[in-house]
Design a protein around this motif. Structure first.
Motif, PDB file in Angstrom:
ATOM      1  N   ILE A  95      36.973  45.674  46.931  1.00  0.00           N
ATOM      2  CA  ILE A  95      35.758  46.492  46.792  1.00  0.00           C
ATOM      3  C   ILE A  95      36.012  47.785  46.009  1.00  0.00           C
ATOM      4  N   ASN A  96      37.262  48.126  45.768  1.00  0.00           N
ATOM      5  CA  ASN A  96      37.590  49.341  45.028  1.00  0.00           C
ATOM      6  C   ASN A  96      37.201  49.155  43.558  1.00  0.00           C
ATOM      7  N   PRO A  97      36.223  49.931  43.049  1.00  0.00           N
ATOM      8  CA  PRO A  97      35.743  49.713  41.675  1.00  0.00           C
ATOM      9  C   PRO A  97      36.834  49.813  40.620  1.00  0.00           C
ATOM     10  N   SER A  98      37.760  50.768  40.785  1.00  0.00           N
ATOM     11  CA  SER A  98      38.792  50.940  39.761  1.00  0.00           C
ATOM     12  C   SER A  98      39.755  49.757  39.746  1.00  0.00           C
ATOM     13  N   LYS A  99      40.019  49.171  40.912  1.00  0.00           N
ATOM     14  CA  LYS A  99      40.920  48.018  40.962  1.00  0.00           C
ATOM     15  C   LYS A  99      40.228  46.750  40.450  1.00  0.00           C
ATOM     16  N   ILE A 100      38.948  46.611  40.759  1.00  0.00           N
ATOM     17  CA  ILE A 100      38.183  45.483  40.212  1.00  0.00           C
ATOM     18  C   ILE A 100      38.195  45.545  38.688  1.00  0.00           C
ATOM     19  N   PHE A 101      37.996  46.745  38.154  1.00  0.00           N
ATOM     20  CA  PHE A 101      37.992  46.932  36.704  1.00  0.00           C
ATOM     21  C   PHE A 101      39.380  46.696  36.123  1.00  0.00           C
ATOM     22  N   THR A 102      40.414  47.137  36.840  1.00  0.00           N
ATOM     23  CA  THR A 102      41.794  46.921  36.394  1.00  0.00           C
ATOM     24  C   THR A 102      42.081  45.430  36.238  1.00  0.00           C
ATOM     25  N   VAL A 103      41.705  44.650  37.244  1.00  0.00           N
ATOM     26  CA  VAL A 103      41.946  43.207  37.201  1.00  0.00           C
ATOM     27  C   VAL A 103      41.172  42.570  36.044  1.00  0.00           C
ATOM     28  N   GLU A 104      39.942  43.015  35.844  1.00  0.00           N
ATOM     29  CA  GLU A 104      39.147  42.500  34.725  1.00  0.00           C
ATOM     30  C   GLU A 104      39.837  42.776  33.394  1.00  0.00           C
ATOM     31  N   LEU A 105      40.339  44.001  33.231  1.00  0.00           N
ATOM     32  CA  LEU A 105      41.008  44.356  31.977  1.00  0.00           C
ATOM     33  C   LEU A 105      42.306  43.583  31.781  1.00  0.00           C
ATOM     34  N   LEU A 106      43.037  43.371  32.863  1.00  0.00           N
ATOM     35  CA  LEU A 106      44.293  42.625  32.757  1.00  0.00           C
ATOM     36  C   LEU A 106      44.045  41.205  32.252  1.00  0.00           C
TER      37      LEU A 106
END
Length: 380
Positions: free
Chosen positions: A225-236
Protein backbone atom coordinates in the motif's frame (compact mmCIF):
# COMPACT_ATOMS: atom_id res chain seq x y z
CA UNK A 1 -47.53 11.65 -29.43
CA UNK A 2 -47.67 9.42 -26.34
CA UNK A 3 -48.10 12.54 -24.23
CA UNK A 4 -44.84 14.11 -25.47
CA UNK A 5 -43.96 16.90 -27.90
CA UNK A 6 -41.85 16.11 -30.97
CA UNK A 7 -40.55 18.09 -33.93
CA UNK A 8 -42.16 16.89 -37.13
CA UNK A 9 -38.77 16.95 -38.90
CA UNK A 10 -35.11 17.36 -37.94
CA UNK A 11 -34.89 20.45 -40.15
CA UNK A 12 -37.58 22.13 -38.06
CA UNK A 13 -35.60 21.39 -34.94
CA UNK A 14 -32.43 22.78 -36.54
CA UNK A 15 -34.28 25.92 -37.64
CA UNK A 16 -35.66 26.52 -34.15
CA UNK A 17 -32.20 25.94 -32.66
CA UNK A 18 -30.56 28.37 -35.11
CA UNK A 19 -33.02 31.11 -34.08
CA UNK A 20 -31.57 31.11 -30.57
CA UNK A 21 -28.74 33.45 -29.70
CA UNK A 22 -25.39 31.67 -29.06
CA UNK A 23 -25.37 32.68 -25.40
CA UNK A 24 -28.91 31.34 -25.03
CA UNK A 25 -27.89 28.01 -26.55
CA UNK A 26 -24.99 27.72 -24.12
CA UNK A 27 -27.22 28.49 -21.18
CA UNK A 28 -29.87 25.95 -22.22
CA UNK A 29 -27.24 23.23 -22.77
CA UNK A 30 -25.80 24.00 -19.34
CA UNK A 31 -29.15 23.92 -17.52
CA UNK A 32 -30.34 20.81 -19.34
CA UNK A 33 -27.08 18.99 -18.68
CA UNK A 34 -27.01 19.90 -14.99
CA UNK A 35 -30.59 18.73 -14.54
CA UNK A 36 -29.73 15.41 -16.19
CA UNK A 37 -26.45 15.19 -14.27
CA UNK A 38 -28.08 15.34 -10.85
CA UNK A 39 -30.53 12.62 -11.89
CA UNK A 40 -27.70 10.48 -13.30
CA UNK A 41 -25.71 10.75 -10.08
CA UNK A 42 -28.76 9.98 -7.96
CA UNK A 43 -29.78 6.99 -10.10
CA UNK A 44 -26.17 5.89 -10.72
CA UNK A 45 -26.93 5.81 -14.43
CA UNK A 46 -23.61 5.89 -16.33
CA UNK A 47 -25.14 6.37 -19.79
CA UNK A 48 -27.23 9.29 -18.57
CA UNK A 49 -24.16 10.78 -16.88
CA UNK A 50 -22.21 10.77 -20.15
CA UNK A 51 -25.15 12.37 -21.96
CA UNK A 52 -25.57 14.99 -19.23
CA UNK A 53 -21.91 16.00 -19.14
CA UNK A 54 -21.77 16.19 -22.94
CA UNK A 55 -24.69 18.62 -22.81
CA UNK A 56 -22.98 20.72 -20.13
CA UNK A 57 -19.82 20.85 -22.22
CA UNK A 58 -21.81 22.06 -25.24
CA UNK A 59 -22.63 25.06 -23.06
CA UNK A 60 -18.98 25.55 -22.15
CA UNK A 61 -17.34 27.55 -19.36
CA UNK A 62 -19.10 30.74 -20.45
CA UNK A 63 -22.45 29.29 -19.29
CA UNK A 64 -21.23 28.66 -15.73
CA UNK A 65 -22.83 31.07 -13.28
CA UNK A 66 -20.28 30.98 -10.43
CA UNK A 67 -17.15 29.30 -9.04
CA UNK A 68 -19.14 26.74 -7.08
CA UNK A 69 -20.92 25.53 -10.19
CA UNK A 70 -17.61 25.40 -12.08
CA UNK A 71 -16.22 22.96 -9.49
CA UNK A 72 -19.39 20.84 -9.65
CA UNK A 73 -19.11 20.65 -13.44
CA UNK A 74 -15.38 19.86 -13.27
CA UNK A 75 -16.17 16.94 -10.92
CA UNK A 76 -18.90 15.69 -13.24
CA UNK A 77 -16.40 15.74 -16.12
CA UNK A 78 -13.95 13.82 -13.95
CA UNK A 79 -16.56 11.12 -13.24
CA UNK A 80 -17.62 10.96 -16.89
CA UNK A 81 -14.00 10.67 -18.02
CA UNK A 82 -13.40 7.76 -15.66
CA UNK A 83 -16.47 5.98 -17.02
CA UNK A 84 -15.23 6.50 -20.57
CA UNK A 85 -11.76 5.18 -19.66
CA UNK A 86 -13.34 2.09 -18.13
CA UNK A 87 -15.02 1.51 -21.50
CA UNK A 88 -11.64 2.05 -23.25
CA UNK A 89 -12.95 5.16 -25.03
CA UNK A 90 -9.83 7.25 -24.42
CA UNK A 91 -10.77 9.94 -26.93
CA UNK A 92 -14.05 10.68 -25.15
CA UNK A 93 -12.32 10.41 -21.76
CA UNK A 94 -9.64 12.89 -22.80
CA UNK A 95 -12.32 15.32 -23.96
CA UNK A 96 -14.11 15.09 -20.60
CA UNK A 97 -10.90 15.65 -18.63
CA UNK A 98 -9.89 18.60 -20.79
CA UNK A 99 -13.32 20.15 -20.35
CA UNK A 100 -13.01 19.63 -16.61
CA UNK A 101 -9.71 21.48 -16.66
CA UNK A 102 -11.29 24.32 -18.68
CA UNK A 103 -13.91 24.87 -15.97
CA UNK A 104 -11.25 24.97 -13.27
CA UNK A 105 -9.28 27.53 -15.25
CA UNK A 106 -12.04 30.07 -14.63
CA UNK A 107 -10.11 30.62 -11.40
CA UNK A 108 -6.49 31.76 -11.72
CA UNK A 109 -5.45 29.97 -8.51
CA UNK A 110 -7.21 26.70 -9.30
CA UNK A 111 -4.14 24.59 -8.46
CA UNK A 112 -4.06 26.10 -4.97
CA UNK A 113 -7.81 26.25 -4.36
CA UNK A 114 -8.71 22.81 -5.81
CA UNK A 115 -5.42 20.97 -5.72
CA UNK A 116 -6.64 17.35 -5.51
CA UNK A 117 -9.20 17.81 -8.27
CA UNK A 118 -6.66 19.59 -10.48
CA UNK A 119 -4.03 16.91 -9.95
CA UNK A 120 -6.42 14.08 -10.78
CA UNK A 121 -7.80 15.78 -13.89
CA UNK A 122 -4.31 16.56 -15.23
CA UNK A 123 -2.97 13.07 -14.46
CA UNK A 124 -5.87 11.31 -16.17
CA UNK A 125 -5.80 13.72 -19.12
CA UNK A 126 -2.08 12.93 -19.52
CA UNK A 127 -2.79 9.18 -19.53
CA UNK A 128 -5.43 9.61 -22.21
CA UNK A 129 -3.16 11.88 -24.25
CA UNK A 130 -0.54 9.13 -24.19
CA UNK A 131 -3.06 6.49 -25.27
CA UNK A 132 -4.25 8.77 -28.08
CA UNK A 133 -0.68 9.57 -29.22
CA UNK A 134 -1.22 13.29 -28.54
CA UNK A 135 2.38 13.73 -27.48
CA UNK A 136 2.58 17.52 -27.56
CA UNK A 137 -0.46 17.83 -25.33
CA UNK A 138 0.95 15.15 -23.04
CA UNK A 139 4.13 17.16 -22.55
CA UNK A 140 2.15 20.29 -21.71
CA UNK A 141 0.06 18.42 -19.14
CA UNK A 142 3.01 16.75 -17.45
CA UNK A 143 4.90 20.04 -17.30
CA UNK A 144 1.97 21.55 -15.43
CA UNK A 145 1.90 18.61 -13.01
CA UNK A 146 5.64 18.73 -12.36
CA UNK A 147 5.47 22.50 -11.79
CA UNK A 148 2.46 22.48 -9.44
CA UNK A 149 2.86 19.17 -7.56
CA UNK A 150 3.25 19.77 -3.83
CA UNK A 151 5.39 16.70 -3.14
CA UNK A 152 7.44 14.11 -5.03
CA UNK A 153 4.73 11.46 -4.59
CA UNK A 154 2.30 13.62 -6.53
CA UNK A 155 4.69 13.57 -9.49
CA UNK A 156 4.68 9.76 -9.78
CA UNK A 157 2.03 9.44 -12.50
CA UNK A 158 3.53 12.25 -14.57
CA UNK A 159 6.97 10.64 -14.36
CA UNK A 160 5.55 7.23 -15.27
CA UNK A 161 3.76 8.46 -18.39
CA UNK A 162 6.82 10.50 -19.41
CA UNK A 163 8.98 7.39 -19.16
CA UNK A 164 6.49 5.50 -21.33
CA UNK A 165 6.44 8.35 -23.84
CA UNK A 166 10.24 8.34 -24.14
CA UNK A 167 10.21 4.60 -24.72
CA UNK A 168 7.44 4.70 -27.33
CA UNK A 169 9.15 7.61 -29.08
CA UNK A 170 12.26 5.48 -29.56
CA UNK A 171 14.37 7.32 -26.98
CA UNK A 172 14.87 4.26 -24.78
CA UNK A 173 18.24 5.40 -23.29
CA UNK A 174 16.56 8.60 -22.05
CA UNK A 175 13.75 6.52 -20.53
CA UNK A 176 16.33 4.36 -18.74
CA UNK A 177 18.13 7.43 -17.38
CA UNK A 178 14.88 8.93 -16.10
CA UNK A 179 14.02 5.66 -14.36
CA UNK A 180 17.49 5.49 -12.79
CA UNK A 181 17.26 9.08 -11.55
CA UNK A 182 13.80 8.53 -10.10
CA UNK A 183 14.82 5.29 -8.38
CA UNK A 184 17.76 7.11 -6.80
CA UNK A 185 15.39 9.83 -5.55
CA UNK A 186 13.29 7.05 -4.02
CA UNK A 187 16.41 5.57 -2.32
CA UNK A 188 15.97 2.39 -4.39
CA UNK A 189 18.72 2.86 -6.96
CA UNK A 190 20.49 -0.05 -8.62
CA UNK A 191 24.25 -0.56 -8.17
CA UNK A 192 26.31 1.52 -10.56
CA UNK A 193 28.46 -1.49 -11.48
CA UNK A 194 26.82 -4.89 -11.96
CA UNK A 195 29.30 -7.72 -11.52
CA UNK A 196 28.85 -11.45 -10.83
CA UNK A 197 29.78 -10.69 -7.21
CA UNK A 198 27.01 -8.11 -6.91
CA UNK A 199 24.47 -10.50 -8.46
CA UNK A 200 25.52 -13.28 -6.08
CA UNK A 201 25.12 -10.93 -3.12
CA UNK A 202 21.57 -10.03 -4.18
CA UNK A 203 20.78 -13.71 -4.80
CA UNK A 204 22.14 -14.81 -1.42
CA UNK A 205 20.25 -12.03 0.36
CA UNK A 206 17.01 -13.07 -1.35
CA UNK A 207 17.56 -16.71 -0.39
CA UNK A 208 18.13 -15.60 3.21
CA UNK A 209 14.91 -13.57 3.16
CA UNK A 210 12.95 -16.58 1.89
CA UNK A 211 14.72 -19.32 3.85
CA UNK A 212 12.15 -19.79 6.62
CA UNK A 213 9.02 -18.75 4.73
CA UNK A 214 6.60 -21.40 3.51
CA UNK A 215 4.38 -20.91 0.48
CA UNK A 216 1.37 -20.57 2.79
CA UNK A 217 2.99 -17.77 4.79
CA UNK A 218 4.03 -15.97 1.61
CA UNK A 219 0.49 -16.20 0.25
CA UNK A 220 -0.81 -14.61 3.45
CA UNK A 221 1.35 -11.50 3.01
CA UNK A 222 -0.54 -8.24 2.97
CA UNK A 223 -0.94 -6.17 -0.17
CA UNK A 224 1.55 -3.38 -0.85
CA UNK A 225 0.00 0.00 0.00
CA UNK A 226 3.03 2.32 0.25
CA UNK A 227 2.73 4.58 -2.84
CA UNK A 228 6.48 5.10 -3.22
CA UNK A 229 7.17 1.36 -3.11
CA UNK A 230 4.36 0.58 -5.55
CA UNK A 231 5.87 3.16 -7.90
CA UNK A 232 9.37 1.75 -7.33
CA UNK A 233 8.25 -1.73 -8.37
CA UNK A 234 6.50 -0.31 -11.43
CA UNK A 235 9.66 1.51 -12.49
CA UNK A 236 11.85 -1.53 -11.92
CA UNK A 237 9.74 -3.59 -14.31
CA UNK A 238 9.74 -0.80 -16.87
CA UNK A 239 13.53 -0.77 -16.53
CA UNK A 240 13.64 -4.54 -17.11
CA UNK A 241 11.89 -4.18 -20.45
CA UNK A 242 13.90 -1.15 -21.54
CA UNK A 243 17.28 -2.71 -20.72
CA UNK A 244 16.27 -5.73 -22.80
CA UNK A 245 15.46 -3.47 -25.75
CA UNK A 246 18.85 -1.76 -25.72
CA UNK A 247 20.68 -5.01 -24.97
CA UNK A 248 22.10 -3.91 -21.62
CA UNK A 249 21.28 -7.04 -19.67
CA UNK A 250 23.76 -6.94 -16.81
CA UNK A 251 21.21 -5.64 -14.29
CA UNK A 252 18.37 -7.95 -15.35
CA UNK A 253 19.00 -10.68 -12.73
CA UNK A 254 18.99 -8.09 -9.93
CA UNK A 255 15.63 -6.47 -10.75
CA UNK A 256 13.29 -9.37 -9.77
CA UNK A 257 15.44 -10.01 -6.68
CA UNK A 258 15.02 -6.40 -5.62
CA UNK A 259 11.26 -6.57 -6.25
CA UNK A 260 10.99 -9.69 -4.09
CA UNK A 261 12.91 -8.03 -1.25
CA UNK A 262 10.63 -4.97 -1.45
CA UNK A 263 7.56 -7.24 -1.54
CA UNK A 264 8.67 -9.14 1.56
CA UNK A 265 9.12 -5.86 3.44
CA UNK A 266 6.16 -3.80 2.19
CA UNK A 267 3.68 -6.39 0.88
CA UNK A 268 2.81 -8.02 -2.41
CA UNK A 269 2.08 -5.93 -5.51
CA UNK A 270 0.53 -6.99 -8.84
CA UNK A 271 4.12 -7.25 -10.15
CA UNK A 272 5.26 -9.61 -7.35
CA UNK A 273 4.06 -12.84 -9.07
CA UNK A 274 6.20 -12.00 -12.11
CA UNK A 275 9.22 -11.36 -9.89
CA UNK A 276 8.82 -14.78 -8.25
CA UNK A 277 8.37 -16.44 -11.66
CA UNK A 278 11.59 -14.81 -12.89
CA UNK A 279 13.38 -15.77 -9.68
CA UNK A 280 12.24 -19.38 -10.01
CA UNK A 281 13.36 -19.54 -13.63
CA UNK A 282 16.74 -18.05 -12.69
CA UNK A 283 17.25 -20.67 -9.98
CA UNK A 284 16.26 -23.51 -12.30
CA UNK A 285 17.84 -22.50 -15.60
CA UNK A 286 20.89 -20.51 -14.48
CA UNK A 287 21.74 -21.87 -11.01
CA UNK A 288 20.64 -25.43 -11.91
CA UNK A 289 18.45 -25.56 -8.78
CA UNK A 290 15.42 -27.05 -10.51
CA UNK A 291 13.51 -28.25 -7.45
CA UNK A 292 13.67 -24.89 -5.68
CA UNK A 293 13.13 -22.97 -8.90
CA UNK A 294 10.04 -25.01 -9.78
CA UNK A 295 8.68 -24.36 -6.29
CA UNK A 296 8.79 -20.59 -6.79
CA UNK A 297 7.35 -20.84 -10.29
CA UNK A 298 4.33 -22.69 -8.90
CA UNK A 299 4.13 -20.21 -6.04
CA UNK A 300 4.14 -17.34 -8.55
CA UNK A 301 1.10 -18.83 -10.28
CA UNK A 302 -0.69 -19.27 -6.94
CA UNK A 303 0.10 -15.68 -5.98
CA UNK A 304 -1.16 -14.53 -9.40
CA UNK A 305 -4.53 -16.17 -8.67
CA UNK A 306 -4.70 -14.48 -5.27
CA UNK A 307 -3.93 -10.99 -6.58
CA UNK A 308 -4.99 -11.18 -10.24
CA UNK A 309 -3.96 -8.32 -12.47
CA UNK A 310 -5.23 -8.31 -16.04
CA UNK A 311 -2.30 -6.10 -17.06
CA UNK A 312 0.43 -8.37 -15.67
CA UNK A 313 -0.90 -11.96 -15.49
CA UNK A 314 0.40 -12.78 -18.96
CA UNK A 315 3.94 -11.78 -17.93
CA UNK A 316 3.83 -14.15 -14.95
CA UNK A 317 2.52 -16.96 -17.13
CA UNK A 318 5.22 -16.36 -19.73
CA UNK A 319 8.14 -16.47 -17.29
CA UNK A 320 6.82 -19.42 -15.29
CA UNK A 321 6.47 -21.56 -18.41
CA UNK A 322 10.23 -21.31 -19.10
CA UNK A 323 10.79 -23.63 -16.15
CA UNK A 324 7.63 -25.69 -16.47
CA UNK A 325 8.59 -27.01 -19.94
CA UNK A 326 11.76 -28.52 -18.40
CA UNK A 327 9.88 -30.36 -15.66
CA UNK A 328 6.34 -31.01 -16.87
CA UNK A 329 5.52 -32.87 -20.13
CA UNK A 330 6.53 -30.45 -22.86
CA UNK A 331 3.61 -31.18 -25.18
CA UNK A 332 1.12 -29.99 -22.57
CA UNK A 333 3.16 -27.34 -20.77
CA UNK A 334 3.95 -25.33 -23.91
CA UNK A 335 0.23 -24.58 -24.14
CA UNK A 336 0.83 -22.21 -21.20
CA UNK A 337 2.69 -19.94 -23.64
CA UNK A 338 -0.49 -19.83 -25.72
CA UNK A 339 -2.47 -18.97 -22.57
CA UNK A 340 0.03 -16.18 -21.89
CA UNK A 341 -0.42 -14.91 -25.46
CA UNK A 342 -4.21 -14.82 -25.11
CA UNK A 343 -4.01 -13.03 -21.76
CA UNK A 344 -1.54 -10.50 -23.19
CA UNK A 345 -3.77 -9.79 -26.19
CA UNK A 346 -6.71 -9.08 -23.87
CA UNK A 347 -4.71 -6.58 -21.81
CA UNK A 348 -2.54 -5.05 -24.54
CA UNK A 349 0.63 -6.42 -22.94
CA UNK A 350 3.64 -6.47 -25.29
CA UNK A 351 4.50 -9.97 -24.02
CA UNK A 352 1.98 -11.19 -26.59
CA UNK A 353 4.76 -11.09 -29.21
CA UNK A 354 7.25 -13.02 -27.07
CA UNK A 355 4.63 -15.56 -25.98
CA UNK A 356 3.50 -16.36 -29.53
CA UNK A 357 7.08 -16.56 -30.82
CA UNK A 358 8.26 -18.94 -28.10
CA UNK A 359 5.08 -21.00 -28.35
CA UNK A 360 5.45 -21.54 -32.08
CA UNK A 361 9.12 -22.48 -31.73
CA UNK A 362 8.34 -24.92 -28.92
CA UNK A 363 5.63 -26.51 -31.07
CA UNK A 364 8.38 -27.48 -33.52
CA UNK A 365 10.65 -28.84 -30.77
CA UNK A 366 7.85 -30.87 -29.17
CA UNK A 367 7.11 -32.76 -32.37
CA UNK A 368 3.73 -31.19 -33.03
CA UNK A 369 2.23 -31.92 -36.45
CA UNK A 370 3.66 -29.33 -38.85
CA UNK A 371 0.36 -28.28 -40.41
CA UNK A 372 -0.95 -27.55 -36.91
CA UNK A 373 2.17 -25.46 -36.23
CA UNK A 374 1.57 -23.45 -39.42
CA UNK A 375 -2.06 -22.86 -38.42
CA UNK A 376 -0.91 -21.74 -34.96
CA UNK A 377 1.55 -19.28 -36.48
CA UNK A 378 -1.21 -17.80 -38.64
CA UNK A 379 -3.52 -17.45 -35.62
CA UNK A 380 -0.92 -15.83 -33.36
Amino acid sequence: RNGKFYFMHDKLQEAAYSKMKPEERCLHHNRYGLALGFVAVRERDDRLLLTAVTQINHGGPQAVIDDEQAVVVANLNLDAGKKAMYMSDFFAAHSFFEHGISYLRLRREYWNEHYDLSLELFNLAAKCAFMNAEHDRLKMLTEQIMHNARCFNDKFQAISVTVSLLNCSGNVPAAVELVKTTLSNLDEGLPSAITPTVIKRYLDNTKTYLANLSDESLLSYKAMINPSKIFTVELLFKMYGYLTLIDKRAALPIIPLKVIQISLTYGMSPHSPTAFAQYGSYLALIEDEFEEGYRYVKFALSLMKKIPSRAHDSTTMFWSTHTRIHIEPMQSSIECYLDAYKAAMKSGNTYAVSSSSVYNNCCLWSGKELNAVVDSMKDT
